[in-house]
Design an enzyme around this catalytic site. Structure first.
Site, PDB file in Angstrom:
ATOM      1  CG  HIS A  95      12.547  11.325 -28.840  1.00 16.68           C
ATOM      2  ND1 HIS A  95      11.575  11.968 -29.038  1.00 16.68           N
ATOM      3  CD2 HIS A  95      12.759  10.795 -30.197  1.00 16.68           C
ATOM      4  CE1 HIS A  95      10.701  11.499 -30.418  1.00 16.68           C
ATOM      5  NE2 HIS A  95      11.890  11.370 -30.643  1.00 16.68           N
ATOM      6  CD  GLN A 138      23.583   1.496 -28.965  1.00 20.57           C
ATOM      7  OE1 GLN A 138      23.002   2.142 -28.017  1.00 20.57           O
ATOM      8  NE2 GLN A 138      24.641   2.237 -29.559  1.00 20.57           N
ATOM      9  CD  GLU A 139      19.824  -0.442 -36.094  1.00 22.52           C
ATOM     10  OE1 GLU A 139      19.600  -1.066 -36.364  1.00 22.52           O
ATOM     11  OE2 GLU A 139      19.328   0.309 -37.211  1.00 22.52           O
ATOM     12  CD  GLU A 140      17.049   6.277 -35.251  1.00 27.06           C
ATOM     13  OE1 GLU A 140      16.022   6.505 -36.091  1.00 27.06           O
ATOM     14  OE2 GLU A 140      17.274   7.161 -34.654  1.00 27.06           O
ATOM     15  CD  GLN A 141      22.199   8.352 -30.013  1.00 28.24           C
ATOM     16  OE1 GLN A 141      23.290   9.516 -29.177  1.00 28.24           O
ATOM     17  NE2 GLN A 141      20.534   8.851 -28.805  1.00 28.24           N
ATOM     18  CB  VAL A 184      14.164  15.719 -30.829  1.00 26.31           C
ATOM     19  CG1 VAL A 184      14.324  14.480 -31.788  1.00 26.31           C
ATOM     20  CG2 VAL A 184      14.294  15.335 -29.964  1.00 26.31           C
ATOM     21  CB  ILE A 185      19.048  16.339 -34.214  1.00 26.05           C
ATOM     22  CG1 ILE A 185      19.234  17.146 -35.619  1.00 26.05           C
ATOM     23  CG2 ILE A 185      20.097  15.903 -33.312  1.00 26.05           C
ATOM     24  CD1 ILE A 185      20.673  18.056 -35.860  1.00 26.05           C
ATOM     25  CB  CYS A 186      16.895  13.020 -37.811  1.00 29.13           C
ATOM     26  SG  CYS A 186      16.894  12.171 -39.147  1.00 29.13           S
ATOM     27  CB  ALA A 187      21.674  10.397 -35.010  1.00 28.43           C
TER      28      ALA A 187
END
Lengths: 174, 174
Positions: B67, B85-88, B120-123
């Protein structure tokens, strides 16, 4: 690359350098980083082998499924990884004529239909004729035997890629 | 995507479509293809979760090491995977000011130094303030607890990416 240098690498640099020794499976090198310090390059190889052997059969098949076909679409379209491109070229896979490509395509298709993973062979240790011979012969194996056979090839590929990293490093120094 | 369609996919198409539900670990989806036929999308998710849980600790850490840093080098240089990219972006990681970037960089560095894998975290389930809060808080965990905590986040990210594949498919149909 001196083993002390390898042992001093952050996981990010380690994965960057060793992440492709098993095709498209950076997870494996990234896991093996936990085993530092390594005695030597052979020790890294041993840890990679152990990791692979401890995977369930589905995981071994998963590794195989991350490999491209020999003389397949990725070679034709130029989308192979750098390592696979070099290896397939060395085995003459990029100089097949159209009849040979079609023959290889058909055998690959039969193999994938039978086993659910692609035919994997260490291209750097085999030339065209031997690859075609092996592909025909291994098609008759049962799935479990062929899975193990193919994983042995993954280990050979990995071993040569590991040595290539070292050799490249020496060449850079010269 | 109808589950019957998913079950009819070759491993090549399956890995192409589902190969990134766990960041840079196509091996996992490729392994899970062996478990067909799937009852539904949740069934795929269950098999992925089982596969991850059966890995040794080094393998779980290997997944984490695949990750990217949050608001890290890959975001700044545009080399994130499309999914990351989308998540961040959704979590506001691409609109941090220079003080916030430096703060995040320092916390990430501390975290990696302590644990040997990235935070790691679910952005998509957290905004900027919560991410910074979690990063500071989780820095105090011990390694085993934090490994499991981070793997829980990998599973959340995977779950949302799986649903995104389905949602994208529905949008394409409309």
């Amino acid at each position: 690359m001196d083993i002390n240098v390898v042992n001093s690498l952050t996981y990010e640099d380690f994965v960057q350098i060793f992440g492709s020794v098993v095709e498209k499976c950076p997870l494996i090198s990234a896991a093996v980083w936990s085993r530092r310090p390594f005695r030597d390059l052979a020790d890294i190889e041993t840890h990679i082998t152990e990791f692979i052997h401890n995977l369930p059969d589905s995981g071994k098949e998963g590794i195989l499924r991350c490999h491209p076909d020999l003389a397949g679409r990725d070679l034709q379209s130029g989308t192979l990884t750098r390592e696979s491109q070099e290896e397939q070229s060395q085995a003459g896979m990029d100089t097949l004529d159209s009849t040979e490509i079609l023959h290889m395509y058909r055998l690959n298709a039969q193999y994938k239909e039978r086993f659910g993973f692609p035919f994997v062979i260490c291209a750097r240790l085999n030339k065209k004729a031997e690859i075609l011979h092996q592909l025909s012969e291994r098609l008759t194996n049962d799935r479990a035997a062929e899975r193990e056979r193919a994983i042995e090839e993954v280990k050979k590929i990995c071993s040569l890629r590991l040595r290539n990293i070292v050799r490249c490093d020496i060449q850079t120094k010269l």
